[in-house]
Design an enzyme around this catalytic site. Structure first.
Site, PDB file in Angstrom:
ATOM      1  N   HIS A 542     -59.303  11.530  18.017  1.00 52.04           N
ATOM      2  CA  HIS A 542     -58.039  10.905  18.408  1.00 52.04           C
ATOM      3  C   HIS A 542     -56.965  11.960  18.685  1.00 52.04           C
ATOM      4  O   HIS A 542     -55.887  11.913  18.103  1.00 52.04           O
ATOM      5  CB  HIS A 542     -57.552   9.961  17.298  1.00 52.04           C
ATOM      6  CG  HIS A 542     -58.440   8.800  17.052  1.00 52.04           C
ATOM      7  ND1 HIS A 542     -58.372   8.039  15.894  1.00 52.04           N
ATOM      8  CD2 HIS A 542     -59.414   8.234  17.804  1.00 52.04           C
ATOM      9  CE1 HIS A 542     -59.268   7.071  15.947  1.00 52.04           C
ATOM     10  NE2 HIS A 542     -59.911   7.173  17.094  1.00 52.04           N
ATOM     11  N   HIS A 585     -56.557   3.319  16.170  1.00 43.92           N
ATOM     12  CA  HIS A 585     -57.357   3.966  17.198  1.00 43.92           C
ATOM     13  C   HIS A 585     -56.519   3.907  18.471  1.00 43.92           C
ATOM     14  O   HIS A 585     -55.782   2.942  18.694  1.00 43.92           O
ATOM     15  CB  HIS A 585     -58.694   3.257  17.352  1.00 43.92           C
ATOM     16  CG  HIS A 585     -59.567   3.392  16.139  1.00 43.92           C
ATOM     17  ND1 HIS A 585     -60.846   3.899  16.182  1.00 43.92           N
ATOM     18  CD2 HIS A 585     -59.331   3.102  14.832  1.00 43.92           C
ATOM     19  CE1 HIS A 585     -61.365   3.918  14.966  1.00 43.92           C
ATOM     20  NE2 HIS A 585     -60.453   3.435  14.123  1.00 43.92           N
TER      21      HIS A 585
END
Length: 642
Positions: A542, A585
Site C-alpha cells: 500500500h 486498503h
C-alpha cells in the site's frame, strides 16, 4: 470467451500506427485510476483521450488476471506484468531489500491485487479535506464518489451463513461499473473469525465501509458474481464500452517525460505542457504526442513522481547533479513516501483450508465458484486494544511531544518546506489518529495448504521516506526508500500488533494447531522486535505519497484540484496524492479519487470550450524532429485559452 466479447475488449486498444498527432487529454498510466479517467473523460465525443501504459494489455494472461484466486495460486507478481520494484536496503531492517510489486499491465495493480474492498474511516477523509481546505476530499463527497464506481451484490445465502457475514447495502453503490460482492464459496474458518475476535475482546463491525473502521468483519471484494471473475478498472471501465473513436489506449508505451513550452509564462499560472514523450523500450525511438488540454499523471506512488522528476520538475538537489534542466523547482516531489508494514503469525491448520482444497485439483477445486474464494476476513484495532487505556495515553503523549525532534532527524530532505509538511502530517497522525483511529489491521489467511496465518499491519506509520532518481534514463528504476521503522513508535505498535495476533490465534481453539512462525521461542518484546526487524516484516503493498496534496510552502506537489504546483495543465490523480496513510486498503479510495478527478477536469473544460483542433483521422506518431509544428500549435491554443 466469445468472439463478440474479444471484440469488445480490444475496441479502444490501438497500435501505435493509429495514434493521432494530438489529443485533448493524455493520461500517463493505464492502471486503476488511469482507466477510470479514460472512461469518464471520453464520455463526451468531443473530447479526445489517449492513455499511454508502460505494460502490456494483459490479454495473454487474462485467465490469471480474471480468476480471483489467481492472485494467490497463479499470480502475475514477479512476471513481466509486474514492475518488480525494490526498495533500497533498509537501515532499520538489517539492510533488507523489500520487494514492491506493482501492476505493469492495463488495470495496473487492480489487475493483480488481493481485491479487498476496505474504505478509510470518515475521520481520516475529513482530516484530509480539512488539510486540503476543500471538502471534495472529505468523507461525504468521497463516500459518494467511491460508491459511484460500484455495483453491489449481496452474498449467496450459503456463503452468508457459513461466513457469518453482515453488511448494509446502503454502504455501497448500485449503478457503478465495478462489481462488489463476495466469493461463490466460503470456508468455515472464516465463519469463526468474528466470533473468535469477540472472544478476544474485539467487537464485530456490523456495517463495514460506511465510515467506521474499528472492529472485525468479512469485507466484500471486487468480484463479479455473474461469472465469478475479478472486477478491476479494465474489465469495469473499458471492456464494456460502446465504440468510442475518441478514446485510444496504447500499451507498451512508457512515458519518459512531459514536454513543456519554452515560452515566457509570466501571465500564466505555470509552465504549459504541450506534449508527452514516450517509448516502447530503452532502445526504441522516443516519440511525442501533442496535448491540447491537459496531461494527467496516473502512474501511482512510484510512477507519477518519477515522471515529474524526469520532466525537470522536482528538488534541485536531485535534478541538478544529473544535469537535468530544472523546469520548475518543486522540493516535495518524491517526498513523504509511506507504506503499510506487515508481519504474520502462522499455525498448523486442523480445519479445512482453501489451500488444501486447491491442492486436490478436483472438479470442485477447478470450478469458477471455488476459484472466486479469496481472503476477506479483517479487523481494525486502536491503541487501547494494543496496550491499555493508561499505557495508550502515555504513548500518545510521548509521540506528540516528539514532533520537533522527529522533524529535525527523520525527514530525508534539506528543504524547509518539506520539513514543515512533515510537521503538519505528524501533528494529524499524533493528535487525531493515534488516540482515536485504527492503528493495526489484522488479516486472516486460509489460502496456504495446511496452515492458517493472521497478519498484523501498521496503518498510520510515522516513518517517512522518499523516492528519487540517480540517472537520466527514464527506463532505469527509481530509488525507493520508505525508511521503514525510522520512527521508534512504528516498531512498538507493530510489535503489539503481532502479540495481539498471537492471542487471537490461540482463541481459535481446536481449529488450529501449533504455532509454526515465528514459533514459541519468540516471547519477549526484544525477541519480537528482532524477529520483525530481521525476518518477519514486509510490505502490505500500500505505498502512497510522492505527489502529496499539500500547499507549496509545506512541500506539496499538487493542490486541492490535483494540479501540480507551478504547472498550468498537469494534474496527478492516483494514490500518490494522499498526504497520509489510511487505515484501509487503498483501492476503493483511489477509485473515488479518479471519479472526483474526472468531474473536476470535465468542469474545467466544458463542452464548447476552446481546445486543440484535433484531426479525427488516424495520423502518424510524431518523432522528435517532426514535433515542432504540433507543439507550436499546442502552445498557441493554450495561450488563446488563458
Amino acid at each position: 470467451m466469445s468472439p463478440r466479447f474479444e471484440y469488445l475488449r480490444a475496441r479502444s486498444i490501438v497500435p501505435a500506427s493509429e495514434l493521432r498527432d494530438m489529443y485533448d487529454f493524455v493520461i500517463a498510466g493505464g492502471g486503476l485510476a488511469g482507466l477510470v479517467l479514460a472512461s469518464r473523460l471520453s464520455e463526451d465525443s468531443d473530447r479526445s483521450v489517449l492513455v499511454l501504459e508502460a505494460g502490456a494489455s494483459g490479454d495473454e494472461v487474462a485467465n490469471q488476471i480474471n480468476t480471483p484466486a489467481g492472485a494467490y495460486y497463479t499470480s502475475i507478481v514477479g512476471t513481466d506484468y509486474d514492475w518488480k520494484h525494490e526498495t533500497v536496503p533498509q537501515t532499520n531492517m538489517g539492510g533488507k531489500v523489500i520487494g514492491w510489486p506493482r501492476g505493469k499491465v492495463l488495470g495496473g495493480s487492480s489487475a493483480m491485487n488481493a481485491m479487498y474492498l476496505v474504505r478509510p474511516d470518515s475521520s481520516e477523509l475529513d482530516a484530509w479535506g480539512a488539510l486540503a481546505g476543500d471538502d471534495t476530499w472529505s468523507w461525504d463527497k468521497m463516500f459518494e464518489a467511491m460508491k459511484k464506481s460500484e455495483t453491489f451484490t449481496p452474498p449467496l445465502e450459503a456463503v452468508r451463513e457459513t461466513g457469518n457475514i453482515q453488511w448494509d447495502a446502503e454502504a455501497y453503490g448500485s449503478e457503478g461499473p465495478m462489481h462488489v460482492s463476495y466469493p461463490g464459496v466460503m470456508i468455515q474458518l472464516v465463519g469463526n473469525w468474528t466470533s473468535t475476535l469477540a472472544t478476544a475482546g474485539i467487537p464485530t463491525l456490523p456495517n463495514p465501509n460506511a465510515g467506521v473502521t474499528m472492529g472485525g468483519f468479512i469485507t466484500p471484494s471486487s468480484i463479479n458474481p455473474t461469472n465469478w471473475t475479478r472486477s478491476y478498472s479494465r474489465s469495469a471501465y473499458i471492456d464494456p464500452l460502446p465504440p468510442r473513436s475518441n478514446l485510444h489506449i496504447l500499451p507498451s508505451a512508457t512515458v519518459t517525460r512531459v514536454v513543456f513550452a519554452d515560452t515566457n509564462t509570466e501571465n500564466t499560472d505555470g509552465l504549459v505542457a504541450t506534449g508527452v514523450e514516450y517509448a516502447e523500450n530503452p532502445e526504441a525511438p522516443r516519440r511525442i504526442v501533442g496535448v491540447g488540454r491537459e496531461v494527467i499523471l496516473a502512474g501511482g506512488a512510484v510512477g507519477s513522481p518519477k515522471i515529474l522528476l524526469h520532466s525537470g520538475v522536482g528538488p534541485k538537489d536531485v535534478l541538478e547533479p544529473l544535469g537535468l534542466n530544472v523546469r520548475f523547482e518543486l522540493p516535495g516531489v518524491g517526498q513523504h513516501l509511506q507504506d503499510h508494514l506487515t508481519a504474520g503469525v502462522t499455525w498448523e491448520a486442523r480445519a479445512e483450508t482453501a489451500g488444501n482444497i486447491q491442492q486436490t485439483q478436483s472438479d470442485f477445486a477447478r470450478s469458477p465458484e471455488f476459484l472466486s474464494f479469496i481472503n476477506d476476513a479483517v479487523a481494525f484495532v486502536n491503541l487501547t486494544t494494543l496496550f491499555n487505556v493508561e499505557a495508550a495515553g502515555v504513548v500518545q503523549s510521548q509521540v506528540a511531544s516528539a514532533l520537533e525532534e522527529s522533524a529535525k532527524t527523520l525527514v530525508p530532505s534539506q528543504y524547509a518546506e518539506v520539513v514543515e509538511g512533515y510537521k503538519t502530517i505528524y501533528d494529524i497522525n499524533a493528535n487525531k489518529f493515534l488516540a482515536n483511529s485504527a492503528q493495526v489491521e489484522m488479516l486472516l489467511s486460509v489460502i496456504s495448504p495446511g496452515v492458517v496465518s493472521i497478519q498484523a499491519a501498521l496503518q498510520h506509520p510515522f516513518s517517512r521516506g522518499r523516492l528519487w532518481i540517480n540517472t537520466t534514463n527514464p527506463f532505469d528504476p527509481a530509488l525507493i526508500d520508505p525508511n521503514y521503522l525510522s520512527h521508534p513508535i512504528d516498531m512498538t505498535i507493530l510489535r503489539q500488533g503481532v502479540k495481539l495476533v498471537r492471542r487471537v490465534g490461540e482463541t481459535f481453539g481446536d481449529l488450529i494447531g501449533a504455532e509454526t512462525w515465528p514459533g514459541p521461542g519468540v516471547q519477549t518484546d526484544e525477541q519480537w522486535e528482532n524477529w520483525l526487524r530481521y525476518e518477519g516484516a514486509g510490505t502490505q503493498y500500500h505505498p502512497t505519497a510522492g505527489c502529496t496534496m499539500l500547499p507549496l510552502e509545506k512541500g506539496g506537489v499538487v493542490d486541492a484540484k490535483l494540479k501540480v504546483h507551478g504547472l498550468s495543465n498537469v494534474r496527478v490523480a492516483d494514490s500518490s496524492v494522499y498526504p497520509f496513510e489510511f487505515a484501509a486498503h487503498l483501492g476503493s479510495a483511489t477509485f473515488g479519487v479518479a471519479e472526483q478527478a474526472a468531474e473536476m477536469i470535465k468542469a474545467a473544460h466544458p463542452p464548447g470550450s476552446t481546445a486543440a483542433n484535433v484531426s479525427k483521422s488516424s495520423g502518424s506518431i510524431l518523432s522528435l524532429p517532426g514535433v515542432v509544428f504540433s507543439l507550436a500549435v499546442a502552445v498557441f491554443v493554450q495561450l488563446l485559452a488563458l
